[in-house]
Design an enzyme around this catalytic site. Structure first.
Site, short mmCIF file in Angstrom:
data_model
loop_
_atom_site.label_atom_id
_atom_site.label_comp_id
_atom_site.label_asym_id
_atom_site.label_seq_id
_atom_site.Cartn_x
_atom_site.Cartn_y
_atom_site.Cartn_z
NE ARG A 64 -3.87 0.58 1.88
CZ ARG A 64 -5.08 0.60 2.42
NH1 ARG A 64 -5.31 1.28 3.52
NH2 ARG A 64 -6.07 -0.07 1.86
CG HIS A 108 -8.37 0.20 -2.90
ND1 HIS A 108 -7.55 -0.88 -2.59
CD2 HIS A 108 -9.08 0.48 -1.77
CE1 HIS A 108 -7.75 -1.22 -1.33
NE2 HIS A 108 -8.67 -0.42 -0.81
CD GLN A 135 -12.77 -2.21 -0.80
OE1 GLN A 135 -11.94 -2.06 0.07
NE2 GLN A 135 -13.92 -2.85 -0.60
CG ASP A 184 -13.65 5.96 -0.77
OD1 ASP A 184 -13.70 5.71 0.45
OD2 ASP A 184 -12.59 6.01 -1.42
CB CYS A 233 -13.92 0.73 0.00
SG CYS A 233 -13.24 2.38 0.29
NE ARG A 287 -9.88 -5.44 0.25
CZ ARG A 287 -9.19 -4.41 0.76
NH1 ARG A 287 -9.83 -3.41 1.35
NH2 ARG A 287 -7.87 -4.33 0.64
N1 NVA Z 1 -10.04 6.47 -1.17
C1 NVA Z 1 -9.66 6.07 0.16
C2 NVA Z 1 -9.78 4.59 0.31
C3 NVA Z 1 -9.48 4.07 1.68
C4 NVA Z 1 -9.58 2.59 1.77
C5 NVA Z 1 -8.23 6.51 0.44
O1 NVA Z 1 -7.39 6.40 -0.46
O2 NVA Z 1 -7.97 6.98 1.55
N1 CP Z 2 -11.16 -0.44 2.42
C1 CP Z 2 -9.88 -0.46 2.85
O1 CP Z 2 -8.94 -0.66 2.07
O2 CP Z 2 -9.76 -0.29 4.19
P1 CP Z 2 -8.40 -0.09 5.02
O3 CP Z 2 -7.87 1.27 4.68
O4 CP Z 2 -8.83 -0.20 6.46
O5 CP Z 2 -7.44 -1.16 4.63
#
Ligand code: NVA
Ligand code: CP
Length: 290
Positions: free
Chosen positions: A83, A110, A113, A206, A246, A274
């Site tokens: 990540r 992502h 997801q 989101d 998500c 997931r």
């Molecule tokens: N769009 C959000 C997704 C979190 C799982 C982010 O990137 O923070």
């Molecule tokens: N939806 C998702 O990726 O959640 P986290 O940021 O908690 O991993």
């Protein structure tokens, strides 16, 4: 992949490609709950051992190059899950190693997801092809971009509804439209949230403030106000429409509490999937590698 994910869900401990145990590195430059838990649990379910690395505690945090790190990892782990911020970092990692590299969220995409989201939609709706999905909110976000590509791939009709200053990357829209032309789906951008939601089978949102853009919170909350998914907006979708997010969610901002916690919401199935979808992904990648 989705068929494999369904099989893995039905037979949770039936696949052991990481028996040994082999180790999978799971690296986080940003915070996580779901991704961390689901990869850690999933890798263990597959007979392996997760090695969770917070970038700040490693040499990766701007100290050692991605390419050098990739070479160190590949001598010892079966796969790398990461990540991070820029997608280009993941591509550099993947180019620099022979082991599979999984995007566990970047600024741009992502995809893990979306595997879980498609699995969840399939469970609730049956076939994916032909369904209409609307994603409301930050059109430039990783989730909007991955919705475009994944739904187009599945032959769905995907609409991104976002204010003018938060439109998706045109290159991603063009790519989704090219995919949709082959699958019978479609990909479009509809600025008006009411028009976009009308007749939808799946309504998705989101956070308006993704990780990395926290300093823009005030201007984003103002810009996205009319994109909040509340009961009134949901009433424009089909009566049997489902709501997805998500997570983490911010009640009262991108979604009202009554929708998020209401009968049309399938967020907990989505979060659970997931685990199953990512296990299917790891099994498939390890098979490809041979
Ligand atoms: N769009 C959000 C997704 C979190 C799982 C982010 O990137 O923070
Ligand atoms: N939806 C998702 O990726 O959640 P986290 O940021 O908690 O991993």
């Amino acid at each position: 992949m989705l068929a494999l994910a369904a099989e893995v869900k039905a037979n949770r401990f039936g696949h052991r490609p990481l028996e040994g145990p082999q180790t999978v590195a799971v690296i986080f430059d940003k915070s996580s709950t779901r991704t961390r838990v689901s990869f850690a649990v999933g890798i263990a379910d597959l007979g392996g051992q997760p090695l969770i690395i917070q970038t700040g505690d490693s040499q990766l945090a701007g100290k050692e190059s991605v390419a050098d790190s990739a070479r160190v990892f590949e001598r010892q782990v079966a796969a790398i899950v990461w990540r991070t911020f820029a997608q280009s970092g993941l591509e550099e990692m993947a180019a620099g190693t022979t082991v599979p590299v999984v995007n566990a969220l970047s600024d741009e995409f992502h995809p893990c997801q979306l595997l879980a989201d498609l699995q969840t939609i399939k469970e609730h709706k049956g076939a994916l092809a032909g369904l209409t999905v609307v994603f409301l909110g930050d059109g430039r976000s990783n989730m909007a971009h991955s919705y475009l590509l994944a739904c187009a791939t599945a032959g769905m009709h995907v609409r991104i509804s976002a204010p003018a200053h938060y439109q998706p990357d045109p290159a991603v829209v063009t790519r989704a439209q090219a995919i949709a032309a082959k699958t019978g789906g479609s990909a479009s951008v509809v600025i008006d949230p009411r028009e976009a939601t009308t007749g939808a089978d799946v309504v998705v949102t989101d956070t308006w403030v993704s990780m990395g853009v926290e300093s823009e919170k005030a201007e984003r909350v103002a810009a996205f106000a009319s994109y909040s998914v509340d009961a009134d907006l949901m009433s424009l979708a089909k009566p049997d429409a489902v709501f997805m997010h998500c997570l983490p969610a911010y009640r009262g901002y991108e979604v009202s509490a009554d929708v998020l916690d209401g009968p049309q919401s399938i967020i907990w199935d989505e979060a659970e999937n997931r685990l199953h979808a990512q296990k299917a992904l790891l099994i498939w990648l390890l098979r490809q590698k041979g």
